[in-house]
Design a protein around this motif. Sequence first.
Motif, PDB file in Angstrom:
ATOM      1  N   UNK A  19       0.832  -1.206   0.000  1.00  0.00           N
ATOM      2  CA  UNK A  19       0.000   0.000   0.000  1.00  0.00           C
ATOM      3  C   UNK A  19       0.862   1.249   0.000  1.00  0.00           C
ATOM      4  N   UNK A  20       1.928   1.241   0.772  1.00  0.00           N
ATOM      5  CA  UNK A  20       2.845   2.381   0.808  1.00  0.00           C
ATOM      6  C   UNK A  20       3.471   2.608  -0.570  1.00  0.00           C
ATOM      7  N   UNK A  21       3.945   1.559  -1.196  1.00  0.00           N
ATOM      8  CA  UNK A  21       4.559   1.656  -2.518  1.00  0.00           C
ATOM      9  C   UNK A  21       3.538   2.143  -3.548  1.00  0.00           C
ATOM     10  N   UNK A  22       2.352   1.552  -3.529  1.00  0.00           N
ATOM     11  CA  UNK A  22       1.305   1.942  -4.472  1.00  0.00           C
ATOM     12  C   UNK A  22       0.914   3.415  -4.299  1.00  0.00           C
ATOM     13  N   UNK A  27       4.380   0.492  -9.132  1.00  0.00           N
ATOM     14  CA  UNK A  27       3.761  -0.840  -9.108  1.00  0.00           C
ATOM     15  C   UNK A  27       4.306  -1.670  -7.946  1.00  0.00           C
ATOM     16  N   UNK A  28       3.436  -2.470  -7.356  1.00  0.00           N
ATOM     17  CA  UNK A  28       3.831  -3.320  -6.234  1.00  0.00           C
ATOM     18  C   UNK A  28       3.161  -4.675  -6.351  1.00  0.00           C
ATOM     19  N   UNK A  56      -1.095 -10.197  -6.099  1.00  0.00           N
ATOM     20  CA  UNK A  56      -0.519 -11.381  -5.459  1.00  0.00           C
ATOM     21  C   UNK A  56       0.166 -12.270  -6.482  1.00  0.00           C
ATOM     22  N   UNK A  57       1.424 -12.608  -6.202  1.00  0.00           N
ATOM     23  CA  UNK A  57       2.219 -13.462  -7.081  1.00  0.00           C
ATOM     24  C   UNK A  57       2.792 -14.621  -6.292  1.00  0.00           C
ATOM     25  N   UNK A  58       2.912 -15.771  -6.944  1.00  0.00           N
ATOM     26  CA  UNK A  58       3.669 -16.843  -6.307  1.00  0.00           C
ATOM     27  C   UNK A  58       5.141 -16.596  -6.618  1.00  0.00           C
ATOM     28  N   UNK A  59       6.057 -17.272  -5.936  1.00  0.00           N
ATOM     29  CA  UNK A  59       7.480 -17.000  -6.135  1.00  0.00           C
ATOM     30  C   UNK A  59       7.960 -17.132  -7.584  1.00  0.00           C
ATOM     31  N   UNK A  60       7.449 -18.079  -8.339  1.00  0.00           N
ATOM     32  CA  UNK A  60       7.873 -18.241  -9.733  1.00  0.00           C
ATOM     33  C   UNK A  60       7.463 -17.034 -10.575  1.00  0.00           C
ATOM     34  N   UNK A  68      16.643  -5.331 -12.258  1.00  0.00           N
ATOM     35  CA  UNK A  68      17.685  -4.678 -11.459  1.00  0.00           C
ATOM     36  C   UNK A  68      17.129  -3.474 -10.702  1.00  0.00           C
ATOM     37  N   UNK A  69      15.966  -2.959 -11.109  1.00  0.00           N
ATOM     38  CA  UNK A  69      15.333  -1.833 -10.423  1.00  0.00           C
ATOM     39  C   UNK A  69      14.397  -2.258  -9.295  1.00  0.00           C
ATOM     40  N   UNK A  70      14.162  -3.546  -9.151  1.00  0.00           N
ATOM     41  CA  UNK A  70      13.229  -4.037  -8.144  1.00  0.00           C
ATOM     42  C   UNK A  70      13.785  -3.844  -6.738  1.00  0.00           C
ATOM     43  N   UNK A  71      12.937  -3.351  -5.837  1.00  0.00           N
ATOM     44  CA  UNK A  71      13.251  -3.342  -4.414  1.00  0.00           C
ATOM     45  C   UNK A  71      12.394  -4.428  -3.788  1.00  0.00           C
ATOM     46  N   UNK A  72      13.009  -5.456  -3.284  1.00  0.00           N
ATOM     47  CA  UNK A  72      12.297  -6.545  -2.627  1.00  0.00           C
ATOM     48  C   UNK A  72      12.197  -6.211  -1.145  1.00  0.00           C
TER      49      UNK A  72
END
Length: 133
Positions: A19-22, A27-28, A56-60, A68-72
């Motif tokens: 929610x914070x990211x959105x 995109x989150x 909601x995503x599964x790990x795959x 490379x821009x993703x913040x996990x």
Amino acid sequence: MGHKNPDFDCFAAALGAARLVLSRGVPAFVVLDRDGYNIARAIPKAQAVPEFNGIFLDPAEAQEKLTSDTLLIITDVSTPALFASPALESCAERTAYVDHHRKTAAFRHEPVMSYIDSGASSASPKARNFVII
């Protein structure tokens, strides 16, 4: 992403981070085992909220979206063996941690941000008030 077999604390903390990211127009996604018995009934209710529909995503699926821009953002867990997807964390170039458990192992990568309050009762203080109707 949180821990394997997510509970409501893990789920609520991940939703709060999303929610914070959105809210910043970014995109989150929330990475979890959608079949986890603890939260199986909560996911459809969360998806009924328009901003959470489709996040909601599964790990795959998450692995395919990782760039490379993703913040996990890892919530409610800091021990790599307990991550919902240790492989996803090891591939992420940038990570952040929000947790309430005592840190027991070194981070694999230096996180962009780490907030661990071992004195807190949960990673999501309102998780104990989360009710499934």
